[in-house]
Design a protein around this motif. Structure first.
Motif, PDB file in Angstrom:
ATOM      1  N   ALA A 104      -1.976  18.641  28.528  1.00 44.12           N
ATOM      2  CA  ALA A 104      -1.603  18.972  27.203  1.00 44.12           C
ATOM      3  C   ALA A 104      -0.581  19.840  26.694  1.00 44.12           C
ATOM      4  O   ALA A 104       0.250  19.335  26.030  1.00 44.12           O
ATOM      5  CB  ALA A 104      -2.949  19.569  26.453  1.00 44.12           C
ATOM      6  N   HIS A 249      -7.525  13.513  25.706  1.00 43.04           N
ATOM      7  CA  HIS A 249      -8.279  14.792  25.697  1.00 43.04           C
ATOM      8  C   HIS A 249      -7.585  15.919  24.905  1.00 43.04           C
ATOM      9  O   HIS A 249      -8.482  16.630  24.453  1.00 43.04           O
ATOM     10  CB  HIS A 249      -8.179  15.432  26.908  1.00 43.04           C
ATOM     11  N   THR A 250      -6.505  15.737  24.418  1.00 40.07           N
ATOM     12  CA  THR A 250      -5.984  16.646  23.606  1.00 40.07           C
ATOM     13  C   THR A 250      -6.028  16.359  22.083  1.00 40.07           C
ATOM     14  O   THR A 250      -6.066  17.285  21.296  1.00 40.07           O
ATOM     15  CB  THR A 250      -4.465  16.807  23.886  1.00 40.07           C
ATOM     16  N   PRO A 252      -8.692  14.956  19.465  1.00 40.62           N
ATOM     17  CA  PRO A 252      -9.796  14.498  19.253  1.00 40.62           C
ATOM     18  C   PRO A 252      -9.840  13.797  17.934  1.00 40.62           C
ATOM     19  O   PRO A 252     -10.568  12.952  17.633  1.00 40.62           O
ATOM     20  CB  PRO A 252     -10.915  15.578  19.279  1.00 40.62           C
ATOM     21  N   LYS A 257     -14.138  10.470  20.938  1.00 39.57           N
ATOM     22  CA  LYS A 257     -15.229  10.382  22.083  1.00 39.57           C
ATOM     23  C   LYS A 257     -14.244   9.939  23.190  1.00 39.57           C
ATOM     24  O   LYS A 257     -13.820   8.644  22.765  1.00 39.57           O
ATOM     25  CB  LYS A 257     -16.350   9.664  22.047  1.00 39.57           C
ATOM     26  N   ARG A 282      -1.538  21.643  17.630  1.00 42.42           N
ATOM     27  CA  ARG A 282      -2.225  21.935  18.666  1.00 42.42           C
ATOM     28  C   ARG A 282      -1.559  22.138  20.144  1.00 42.42           C
ATOM     29  O   ARG A 282      -2.080  22.944  21.008  1.00 42.42           O
ATOM     30  CB  ARG A 282      -3.355  20.677  18.733  1.00 42.42           C
ATOM     31  N   GLY A 309     -10.839  17.868  31.754  1.00 42.97           N
ATOM     32  CA  GLY A 309     -10.918  17.320  30.140  1.00 42.97           C
ATOM     33  C   GLY A 309     -11.062  18.428  29.207  1.00 42.97           C
ATOM     34  O   GLY A 309     -10.519  19.438  29.092  1.00 42.97           O
ATOM     35  N   ARG A 310     -11.777  18.188  28.302  1.00 41.60           N
ATOM     36  CA  ARG A 310     -11.789  18.753  27.085  1.00 41.60           C
ATOM     37  C   ARG A 310     -12.546  20.310  27.340  1.00 41.60           C
ATOM     38  O   ARG A 310     -12.403  21.088  26.494  1.00 41.60           O
ATOM     39  CB  ARG A 310     -12.537  18.058  25.759  1.00 41.60           C
ATOM     40  N   ILE A 313     -10.045  22.592  28.164  1.00 37.44           N
ATOM     41  CA  ILE A 313      -9.008  23.017  26.899  1.00 37.44           C
ATOM     42  C   ILE A 313      -9.784  23.891  26.261  1.00 37.44           C
ATOM     43  O   ILE A 313      -9.254  25.014  25.773  1.00 37.44           O
ATOM     44  CB  ILE A 313      -8.754  21.446  26.211  1.00 37.44           C
ATOM     45  N   ASP A 314     -11.007  23.795  25.831  1.00 37.58           N
ATOM     46  CA  ASP A 314     -12.018  24.758  25.165  1.00 37.58           C
ATOM     47  C   ASP A 314     -11.961  26.031  25.636  1.00 37.58           C
ATOM     48  O   ASP A 314     -12.029  27.018  25.179  1.00 37.58           O
ATOM     49  CB  ASP A 314     -13.403  24.420  24.791  1.00 37.58           C
ATOM     50  N   PRO A 395     -12.779  26.799  19.067  1.00 38.51           N
ATOM     51  CA  PRO A 395     -13.804  25.714  18.821  1.00 38.51           C
ATOM     52  C   PRO A 395     -15.259  26.255  18.286  1.00 38.51           C
ATOM     53  O   PRO A 395     -16.070  26.146  18.935  1.00 38.51           O
ATOM     54  CB  PRO A 395     -14.007  24.940  19.903  1.00 38.51           C
ATOM     55  N   HIS A 456     -20.554  19.912  26.256  1.00 37.12           N
ATOM     56  CA  HIS A 456     -19.786  18.903  26.973  1.00 37.12           C
ATOM     57  C   HIS A 456     -20.422  18.113  28.004  1.00 37.12           C
ATOM     58  O   HIS A 456     -20.187  16.751  28.057  1.00 37.12           O
ATOM     59  CB  HIS A 456     -18.397  19.316  27.604  1.00 37.12           C
TER      60      HIS A 456
END
Length: 618
Positions: A104, A249-250, A252, A257, A282, A309-310, A313-314, A395, A456
């Motif tokens: 990302a 993934h970066t 949403p 999804k 972002r 993945g996400r 990132i989170d 988040p 997730h």
């Protein structure tokens, strides 16, 4: 019929494949297998027609006494296997070198108008187009440049396409992600090919090659170019694949999804999204988060690379938020300013968890609407620029609010330390107080991490099972905080902070004041200490040992819960925990290494500990 070509594989290509597989196996994911299979399929399908043409037109050949005799479209099976094994080896090396990379942060939003990226793209496209044009000319003219032209005409269009799909990513990624996985296999295959040509394993017909050699010994420049371009194709293909994954993934907002194994259609769709539509804030926010973790939380940054993945990132954003809050408070010029930052952070959370708000015209907007959201307006007006995006990316919609407020209460406990008039005081009066402090500043963070994992990868856990896992994560956070305190005794003493319960110190005939003054004195001595100081250091060792005993008690009680986490997060969470607990193990060893007043774990050992943690529980 012969075995010469098969022996080349047994000697030179299969052993590296086995070695790379063993090294990368603990790091591998389903997406990695999908990525490799995807590339191998494309490599085989795209190469067979070209290679078959070269054999049928006698541009190159294989003596019957060096191959088994089995063929596919006229191509010896050993040659077909070469397409597979080269792609596999180069792909594994690329994946290994790229594991720490968070894609990302290498995305770029292109501004309308005269963007430099327009010229970067155009320059690469023109260079590749001219090369293809020259290759076509070589083929038309025939003669000694035929093979050279056929190589360029075959590889050039694929490189042209991949460049135009992923030029930003190709340019932005570190050279260890692109240049090394091209250069290392290329040089290795140059050596292998030199040996094979000398033995006559395969032959390039003299009328179709230039006769130029890369080095004395028989490696034609055409063969050197072939291996360079094929490895470029593999790495360019992997970069394009990862570029698409990073986009998916970066953002949403574009892709709400994303399946674990995106279809080729979805990958292409991601690559075709105009870069001008990327969320610039972002990207910049994630870049700041990663830079912060690289500088201040190396253990967590290393561990984060094992997540996917996400979720990854989170977790990066969450941990960066903790560092931002900690830095704002620790770097305040006075306790009053520090308390003001705590108040501002509370107000930020109040806005985030206050739900949607209504405007004067009756519209509902989210708390973090980029224009009118109260959380956004509060952050932009109250916090420094380098903290704003991290706060806005947190988040909160996936995190319970109680642990975050509890984290701020932990910061307030830190602020209750008093250094006025040279005194040493603080909130830690008992072992229970220390447990509470650890729960607030670290247990909360671990609990939030488990919440993100469960969001997730929800699986089929019951509510009670989820609560039990979060409780175990909370306790593991306390273990990590005890380790942190044991590591930072000298650093905390310089700030006149003592997190050790007074009862523990009294048992060693110490007070908080004598504990701080003794540490500062022995630290200033720089290794030259008196017998009295040596006796004091033994007492410090006993105190540190008690902290570590408490840390490992929490660790032992909680670590089994890691194996109950969703499979996708189990090994990465093991890495995160073991990487940090290794600091405690180092502290228990005589002569541990110090850096900036803290015990450190050498990079090589951190990597070894992480790799072992991926393999499974001890």
């Amino acid at each position: 019929m012969g075995y010469e070509y098969a022996l080349v594989h047994l000697t030179y290509t299969i052993p590296p494949a086995i070695l790379l597989s063993l090294i990368y196996w603990p790091l591998s994911t389903r997406l990695d297998f999908y990525r490799i299979a995807f590339l191998i399929t494309i490599a085989v399908v795209s190469t067979i027609p070209w290679d078959s043409y070269l054999i049928r037109t006698n541009i190159w050949s294989y003596p019957p006494n060096v191959v088994l005799g089995w063929t596919l479209f006229g191509i010896p099976v050993e040659e077909v296997f070469f397409f597979v094994i080269q792609t596999y080896n180069t792909s594994l090396l690329y994946l290994l070198l790229n594991k720490p990379v968070l894609g990302a942060v290498y995305l770029v939003k292109e501004k309308p108008g005269r963007s430099k990226w327009k010229y970067v793209k155009l320059s690469g496209s023109i260079a590749l187009a001219l090369a293809i044009k020259k290759g076509i000319e070589f083929v038309r003219l025939g003669g000694d440049r035929t093979y050279l032209g056929l190589i360029i005409v075959w590889a050039g269009p694929f490189l042209f396409l991949l460049w135009n799909l992923a030029y930003q990513f190709l340019v932005n990624l570190p050279f260890t992600s692109t240049v090394l996985p091209i250069a290392i296999p290329t040089v290795y295959l140059w050596i292998v090919d030199t040996l094979a040509l000398q033995r006559g394993t395969w032959v390039i017909e003299s009328g179709t090659k230039t006769g130029l050699h890369l080095w004395p010994g028989g490696l034609e420049v055409e063969e050197a170019l072939f291996f360079l371009l094929t490895n470029c194709l593999i790495v360019f293909g992997l970069v394009a694949f990862d570029n698409a994954i990073a986009i998916l993934h970066t953002f949403p907002s574009h892709f709400p999804k994303v399946p674990e194994l995106p279809s080729p259609v979805l990958l292409v769709k991601a690559l075709l999204i105009p870069a001008a539509t990327y969320d610039d804030d972002r990207i910049l926010g994630l870049q700041q988060c990663v830079a912060r973790l690289r500088a201040k939380s190396r253990s967590f940054y290393l561990a984060s690379s094992a997540f996917q993945g996400r979720l990854r990132i989170d977790l990066v954003i969450l941990y960066s938020f903790c560092r931002v809050a900690d830095d704002l408070i620790d770097n305040a010029e006075s306790s009053a300013e520090a308390r003001e930052w705590v108040g501002k952070l509370k107000q930020y959370l109040d806005h985030c968890y206050g739900g949607a708000v209504k405007t004067k015209d009756g519209r509902e907007i989210s708390a973090r609407d980029p224009n009118q959201g109260p959380a956004t307006q509060w952050v932009m007006g109250q916090f420094p620029r380098d903290a704003q995006l991290t706060l806005l990316l947190l988040p909160t919609e996936r995190l319970a609010k109680e642990p975050l407020y509890e984290l701020l209460r932990g910061f307030e406990m830190d602020l209750s330390f008093s250094s006025s008039s040279g005194s040493v005081g603080g909130p830690i009066k008992s072992e229970e107080d220390l447990d509470t402090y650890g729960a607030r500043v670290a247990g909360t963070v671990a609990l939030l991490c488990i919440q993100l994992v469960m969001f997730h990868y929800p699986g089929n856990k019951s509510m009670d099972e989820g609560k039990r896992l979060m409780k175990a994560g909370h306790d593991m956070g306390i273990a990590l905080q005890y380790t942190n305190i044991a590591r930072d005794l000298e650093v905390d003493a310089k700030n006149k902070r003592v997190y050790v319960p007074p009862g523990w110190l009294k048992k060693e005939k110490l007070t908080p004041e004598s504990f701080v003054s003794g540490i500062l004195k022995t630290s200033a001595a720089k290794g030259v200490v008196s017998d009295q100081d040596s006796f004091f250091l033994k007492k410090v060792g006993v105190v540190r040992g008690r902290l570590l005993d408490r840390a490992f008690a929490f660790y032992e009680e909680s670590k089994s819960a890691i194996e109950e986490l969703p499979l996708e997060a189990r090994a990465p969470m093991r890495v995160a925990v073991e990487s940090y607990m290794q600091i405690g193990r180092e502290l228990r060893r005589p002569g541990y290494k110090m850096k900036g007043g803290r015990a450190t774990v050498p990079v090589g050992k951190r990597l070894w500990v992480g790799w072992r943690a991926l393999l499974g529980p001890r």
